[in-house]
Design a protein around this motif. Structure first.
Motif, PDB file in Angstrom:
ATOM      1  N   LEU A 148      -0.945  12.255  -3.780  1.00 30.47           N
ATOM      2  CA  LEU A 148       0.799  11.740  -3.001  1.00 30.47           C
ATOM      3  C   LEU A 148       0.367   9.804  -4.124  1.00 30.47           C
ATOM      4  CD1 LEU A 148       1.376  13.180   0.358  1.00 30.47           C
ATOM      5  CD2 LEU A 148       2.211  14.405  -2.245  1.00 30.47           C
ATOM      6  N   TYR A 149       1.241   9.635  -4.085  1.00 27.76           N
ATOM      7  CA  TYR A 149       1.125   8.090  -4.997  1.00 27.76           C
ATOM      8  C   TYR A 149       2.165   7.439  -4.364  1.00 27.76           C
ATOM      9  CZ  TYR A 149      -1.685   6.033  -8.524  1.00 27.76           C
ATOM     10  OH  TYR A 149      -1.990   4.800  -9.202  1.00 27.76           O
ATOM     11  N   PRO A 150       1.929   5.930  -2.896  1.00 31.26           N
ATOM     12  CA  PRO A 150       2.735   6.100  -3.301  1.00 31.26           C
ATOM     13  C   PRO A 150       2.831   4.546  -3.858  1.00 31.26           C
ATOM     14  CG  PRO A 150       0.901   5.165  -1.228  1.00 31.26           C
ATOM     15  CD  PRO A 150       0.329   5.876  -2.751  1.00 31.26           C
ATOM     16  N   ASP A 151       3.538   3.941  -4.054  1.00 31.46           N
ATOM     17  CA  ASP A 151       4.328   2.996  -4.854  1.00 31.46           C
ATOM     18  C   ASP A 151       4.557   1.002  -3.801  1.00 31.46           C
ATOM     19  OD1 ASP A 151       7.227   2.709  -4.322  1.00 31.46           O
ATOM     20  OD2 ASP A 151       7.839   2.526  -5.917  1.00 31.46           O
ATOM     21  N   SER A 152       4.091   1.897  -2.815  1.00 30.93           N
ATOM     22  CA  SER A 152       4.491  -0.132  -1.977  1.00 30.93           C
ATOM     23  C   SER A 152       3.732   0.403  -0.207  1.00 30.93           C
ATOM     24  CB  SER A 152       5.888   0.097  -1.101  1.00 30.93           C
ATOM     25  OG  SER A 152       6.262   0.888  -0.894  1.00 30.93           O
ATOM     26  N   VAL A 153       3.887  -0.763   0.303  1.00 32.73           N
ATOM     27  CA  VAL A 153       3.198  -0.557   1.277  1.00 32.73           C
ATOM     28  C   VAL A 153       3.892   0.250   2.570  1.00 32.73           C
ATOM     29  CG1 VAL A 153       2.168  -2.225   3.452  1.00 32.73           C
ATOM     30  CG2 VAL A 153       1.833  -2.386   1.038  1.00 32.73           C
ATOM     31  N   GLN A 154       5.600  -0.056   2.308  1.00 32.42           N
ATOM     32  CA  GLN A 154       6.413   1.165   3.463  1.00 32.42           C
ATOM     33  C   GLN A 154       5.979   2.683   2.684  1.00 32.42           C
ATOM     34  OE1 GLN A 154       9.066   0.460   5.816  1.00 32.42           O
ATOM     35  NE2 GLN A 154       8.640   2.726   6.004  1.00 32.42           N
ATOM     36  N   GLU A 155       5.414   3.158   1.388  1.00 33.39           N
ATOM     37  CA  GLU A 155       5.627   3.957   0.957  1.00 33.39           C
ATOM     38  C   GLU A 155       4.405   4.750   1.655  1.00 33.39           C
ATOM     39  OE1 GLU A 155       8.174   6.071  -2.500  1.00 33.39           O
ATOM     40  OE2 GLU A 155       6.512   5.767  -3.071  1.00 33.39           O
ATOM     41  N   ALA A 156       3.295   3.670   1.314  1.00 32.15           N
ATOM     42  CA  ALA A 156       1.866   4.100   2.472  1.00 32.15           C
ATOM     43  C   ALA A 156       1.950   4.849   2.947  1.00 32.15           C
ATOM     44  CB  ALA A 156       1.070   3.517   1.828  1.00 32.15           C
ATOM     45  N   TYR A 157       2.030   4.335   4.346  1.00 32.37           N
ATOM     46  CA  TYR A 157       2.716   4.557   5.513  1.00 32.37           C
ATOM     47  C   TYR A 157       3.766   5.995   5.912  1.00 32.37           C
ATOM     48  CZ  TYR A 157       4.474   5.356  10.262  1.00 32.37           C
ATOM     49  OH  TYR A 157       5.072   5.667  11.564  1.00 32.37           O
ATOM     50  N   MET A 181      -4.740  -2.639  -5.304  1.00 37.22           N
ATOM     51  CA  MET A 181      -3.255  -3.669  -4.795  1.00 37.22           C
ATOM     52  C   MET A 181      -2.416  -3.190  -3.836  1.00 37.22           C
ATOM     53  SD  MET A 181      -2.240  -5.864  -8.279  1.00 37.22           S
ATOM     54  CE  MET A 181      -3.301  -7.458  -9.223  1.00 37.22           C
ATOM     55  N   ILE A 182      -2.033  -2.404  -3.720  1.00 35.75           N
ATOM     56  CA  ILE A 182      -1.477  -1.498  -2.673  1.00 35.75           C
ATOM     57  C   ILE A 182      -1.690  -1.439  -1.409  1.00 35.75           C
ATOM     58  CG2 ILE A 182      -0.081   0.139  -1.733  1.00 35.75           C
ATOM     59  CD1 ILE A 182       0.940   1.243  -3.997  1.00 35.75           C
ATOM     60  N   GLY A 183      -3.038  -1.220  -2.045  1.00 35.22           N
ATOM     61  CA  GLY A 183      -4.308  -1.415  -0.050  1.00 35.22           C
ATOM     62  C   GLY A 183      -3.971  -2.307   0.236  1.00 35.22           C
ATOM     63  N   HIS A 184      -4.805  -3.575  -0.643  1.00 32.55           N
ATOM     64  CA  HIS A 184      -4.560  -4.874   0.337  1.00 32.55           C
ATOM     65  C   HIS A 184      -3.676  -6.011  -0.140  1.00 32.55           C
ATOM     66  CE1 HIS A 184      -9.201  -4.906  -0.734  1.00 32.55           C
ATOM     67  NE2 HIS A 184      -8.876  -4.206   0.213  1.00 32.55           N
ATOM     68  N   MET A 185      -2.407  -5.621  -0.393  1.00 29.06           N
ATOM     69  CA  MET A 185      -0.346  -6.464  -0.717  1.00 29.06           C
ATOM     70  C   MET A 185      -0.693  -6.149   1.083  1.00 29.06           C
ATOM     71  SD  MET A 185       1.482  -5.653  -2.990  1.00 29.06           S
ATOM     72  CE  MET A 185       2.439  -3.875  -2.813  1.00 29.06           C
ATOM     73  N   ARG A 186       0.477  -7.028   1.337  1.00 28.64           N
ATOM     74  CA  ARG A 186       0.920  -6.751   2.481  1.00 28.64           C
ATOM     75  C   ARG A 186       2.844  -7.770   2.387  1.00 28.64           C
ATOM     76  NH1 ARG A 186      -2.436  -8.590   6.686  1.00 28.64           N
ATOM     77  NH2 ARG A 186      -4.404  -8.499   6.438  1.00 28.64           N
ATOM     78  N   GLY A 291       2.553   5.243  -8.718  1.00 28.30           N
ATOM     79  CA  GLY A 291       1.935   4.086  -7.980  1.00 28.30           C
ATOM     80  C   GLY A 291       2.543   2.233  -8.343  1.00 28.30           C
ATOM     81  N   LEU A 292       1.701   1.449  -7.934  1.00 35.02           N
ATOM     82  CA  LEU A 292       1.910  -0.352  -8.283  1.00 35.02           C
ATOM     83  C   LEU A 292       2.469  -0.184  -9.965  1.00 35.02           C
ATOM     84  CD1 LEU A 292       2.296  -2.249  -6.577  1.00 35.02           C
ATOM     85  CD2 LEU A 292       0.159  -3.112  -7.258  1.00 35.02           C
ATOM     86  N   VAL A 293       2.190   0.986 -10.656  1.00 40.07           N
ATOM     87  CA  VAL A 293       2.561   0.314 -11.746  1.00 40.07           C
ATOM     88  C   VAL A 293       4.377   0.542 -11.744  1.00 40.07           C
ATOM     89  CG1 VAL A 293       2.301   0.310 -14.839  1.00 40.07           C
ATOM     90  CG2 VAL A 293      -0.235   0.840 -13.199  1.00 40.07           C
ATOM     91  N   ALA A 294       4.377   1.307 -11.006  1.00 37.00           N
ATOM     92  CA  ALA A 294       5.995   1.886 -11.480  1.00 37.00           C
ATOM     93  C   ALA A 294       6.696   0.376 -10.815  1.00 37.00           C
ATOM     94  CB  ALA A 294       6.300   3.356 -10.483  1.00 37.00           C
ATOM     95  N   ARG A 295       5.986   0.003 -10.011  1.00 36.96           N
ATOM     96  CA  ARG A 295       6.585  -1.083  -8.921  1.00 36.96           C
ATOM     97  C   ARG A 295       7.475  -2.312 -10.575  1.00 36.96           C
ATOM     98  NH1 ARG A 295       5.694  -2.353  -2.979  1.00 36.96           N
ATOM     99  NH2 ARG A 295       7.128  -4.268  -3.588  1.00 36.96           N
ATOM    100  N   SER A 296       6.386  -2.180 -11.137  1.00 40.45           N
ATOM    101  CA  SER A 296       6.534  -3.512 -12.136  1.00 40.45           C
ATOM    102  C   SER A 296       7.441  -2.857 -13.287  1.00 40.45           C
ATOM    103  CB  SER A 296       5.503  -3.419 -13.145  1.00 40.45           C
ATOM    104  OG  SER A 296       4.185  -3.760 -12.033  1.00 40.45           O
TER     105      SER A 296
END
Lengths: 387, 306
Positions: A148-157, A181-186, A291-296
């Protein structure tokens, strides 16, 4: 470090770091055992759990390396405990042998990989999506993979909880992949109330011990799982085994075991796969990113739409098993697909594989592996170059 | 000492498992398994409460034959799996069966860390000085100068003393015995099972097939005699001068000390939080009580006023 995580006010959003969201998701999912080893950029997960788990009587241990971390969580899971480890690339490499062991012995557990740049020690503090194929083929032999591969902190949870649920349901290790970056992003996260969470627990056997077969095959390919100490006294081995768990060399039993491992995944794709389609209804150009690339990419789509460019995004939340049917269907009416990833080309080959027979087989790639994130501007510029 | 009935070991074997076993004729592992099962009998521990964990190699095949909770793991990692089991379910008696290659080479790290943590595991290292299953390659306990299929000119590496290693890493119980000394082995296994803490028992076993073929020792009987002749009980050994110790191995319980065990330490940590919780809850309760009391008082006063 004095946050009272057990009593977070769940009526309002909270500011959480990605790794912290994973730790909270794990606790909400019912984590009972964590065995891990420090590694950047995942260490906060272990640190937070070392603070929280003793408070509730759950078990935290810092093992001597990643090999033993993976071993310890499998051992703990066999006593009936929900277990997890968290690591990054080099540690994920070290875990591979026992990950294969967990898959072969069908033991539920969750492995978090907060990806950093590789190969080798690589870029400990920089993002990369270089481990995506390792999640599929990292350990030797044919084996299942749920990643599984989240794109945000919300989705990581949310996906952390889902990872536990899938591990318990399908009796297998499940990977949760984060970008550094998702691991360390707030980000602001809305935590659901605990009573609103859907939590799945493993199926325990109901038969008496003398009838119990630890790997009994059935139409669903998922066998009930007893725990050590319950009176079932079963055998577990990494050797190819029969339904009772005893080593076998019989071809029928080997075939049955290997089919069981495969089919418990392939027969349940609808349950396992999640893909987001964003502005894809009339899209002429699709961006495929995870992942985070999808955010961009999402930001790029929004800006392109403002310019009346018909661009959409296809984003897999489940990268393994790869969403073959969904991706093929979503990309079937587009003229062109841009595959953006922070590596030298990993998921692009999967997209090509599943859309090979389509008329739309025009791919462009955007690959970045210099330790920096692919930005919305990168994506818009790449599209404008070819349009 | 409990009287051991004949064939008591049979009560602990899995009768639904496809015998015969994998071990070669003359191998010492079967004898050691018998000693261990007799120790389990005399210790009185229930089958349901024992988890036997092994790694890879000849010794690694032991769990499949015995009617306990059993786990045959990856090479060298038995102690790491066992740590997860013991820590998550401390009421279980977790026994690790491992070999010299498994425990001292590929799994050496886990051995010393289990000893350092002093986690309550019974680690039985069956030392046959060779990699038997893969065909007789040199191990970290192959004596200097002995031959192996990967040491065709004689081993040029000094060997590990596994008991010294376990002791210095902090294990609270360390012992050495052999396949020859079956009564002593049973007694040591029983003592190890009863010890709270990390117990390491090195058990010397003969391998007439893989080790013997390379070193002109193809008779199991001769190898057993060697074990008798070249090992000295610990009390006697400690009185000997250095010269007489040459070429001999000390046998018996070498370390038996009280050191706080890992899971007990963790329980203490958890108890600290429970205490805090209890005290904060009782504070809360007393506050609530006070609140109720004042409320009632006000009520009464109101009624009195009426």
């Amino acid at each position: 470090m004095s946050t009272d995580r057990a009593n977070i006010d769940r009526d309002k959003p909270v500011l959480l770091q990605g790794n912290e969201a994973v730790a909270l998701g794990a606790l909400d999912a019912g984590l009972e055992f964590f065995g891990g080893y420090p590694i950047t950029p995942s260490s906060e997960i272990a640190e937070i759990l070392s603070q929280e788990m003793p408070k509730s009587g759950n078990k935290f241990i810092q093992m001597e390396d990643e090999l033993s971390s993976m071993a310890s969580i499998i051992g703990a899971s066999l006593t009936g405990k929900k277990s997890m480890t968290a690591t990054s690339g080099p540690g994920f490499s070290l875990m591979q042998e026992n990950i294969g062991y967990g898959m072969m012995t069908e033991v539920p557990c969750v492995v978090v990989n907060v990806q950093r740049g590789g190969p080798s020690t690589g870029l400990p503090t920089k993002p990369s999506q270089g481990d995506l194929m390792q999640a599929r083929w990292g350990t030797h032999g044919d084996h299942p993979s749920i990643t599984l591969y989240p794109d945000s902190v919300q989705e990581a949870y949310e996906l952390t909880i889902r990872a536990f649920n899938l591990a318990e349901k399908y009796r297998t290790p499940v990977f949760l992949f984060l970008d550094e970056m998702i691991g360390h992003m707030r980000e602001s996260v809305h935590l659901p109330k605990k009573k609103d969470l859907e939590i799945i627990n493993r199926i325990n056997p109901t038969v008496p011990p003398e009838w119990y077969k630890h790997f009994k095959n059935n139409p669903k390919y998922i066998s009930p799982l007893a725990s050590y100490g319950q009176g079932y006294r079963f055998h577990v081995t990494g050797l190819t085994h029969d339904e009772k768990g005893f080593p076998t060399n019989k071809k029928e039993e080997i075939q049955a075991k290997m089919d069981k491992l495969k089919k418990k995944i392939t027969n349940n794709l609808d349950d396992l796969i999640q893909v987001e389609a964003f502005h894809m209804d009339d899209a002429e150009v699709a961006v495929f990113a995870a992942g985070l690339v999808a955010r961009s990419a999402k930001e790029a789509v929004i800006r392109a739409r403002e310019q009346n460019q018909k661009i959409g995004l296809v984003r897999p939340l489940t990268i393994w098993p790869f969403p073959d049917n969904e991706v093929e269907r979503m990309l079937s009416s587009t003229q062109m697909t841009l595959i953006a990833e922070m590596n030298q080309g990993q998921l692009i080959n999967e997209v090509k594989r599943v859309t090979y027979y389509g008329e739309h087989a025009k791919y462009i790639k955007l690959q970045r592996y210099d330790g920096t994130l692919i930005t919305p501007e990168d994506i818009l510029q790449r599209i404008s170059e070819v349009l | 000492m409990k009287n051991i009935p004949q064939k008591v070991a049979h009560r602990y074997l899995r009768h639904d498992k496809k015998f015969p076993h994998v071990w070669c004729p003359g191998c010492g592992i079967g004898t050691i398994l018998g000693d261990f099962l007799r120790a389990v009998y005399s210790s009185g521990i229930k089958k349901d409460d024992i988890v036997m964990v092994s790694g890879i190699g000849c010794s690694g095949r032991m769990p499949v034959y015995v009617d306990f909770n059993t786990l045959h793991t990856t090479h060298g990692r038995a102690i790491a799996f066992a740590t997860g089991i013991k820590f998550s379910e401390p009421r279980l008696k977790v026994v690790v069966i491992t070999g010299d290659g498994d425990a001292a080479a590929i799994g050496g790290n886990h051995l010393i860390h289990a000893a350092r943590r002093n986690i309550d595991l019974t680690v039985i290292i069956i030392n046959n000085n060779i990699y038997g299953m893969t065909g007789g390659q040199a191990s970290p306990t192959t004596p200097l100068g002995d031959y192996a299929t990967t040491a065709p000119y004689g081993s040029i590496e000094p060997k590990f003393d596994l008991c010294d290693l376990a002791e210095s890493a902090g294990a609270s119980f360390v012992a050495r015995t052999t396949a020859y000394h079956t009564v002593e082995a049973r007694q040591i296994f029983e003592a190890a099972l009863n010890k709270k803490g990390c117990s390491v028992v090195e058990t010397i076993a003969q391998c007439p097939v893989s080790y013997g073929k390379m070193n002109n020792q193809t008779s199991a009987i001769e190898m057993l005699k060697w074990q008798k002749k070249h090992t000295i009980p610990v009390k006697q050994y400690r009185k000997l001068d250095t010269e007489k110790k040459q070429g001999k191995l000390v046998r018996g319980i070498l370390v038996d000390k009280d050191r706080k065990e890992f899971t007990a330490r963790y329980d203490e940590l958890v108890a600290q939080f429970n205490k805090k919780k209890d005290s904060s809850e009782s504070e809360k309760r007393s506050e609530e009580k006070k609140h109720d009391e004042t409320k009632e008082k006000a009520k009464k006063e109101k009624q009195e006023k009426k």
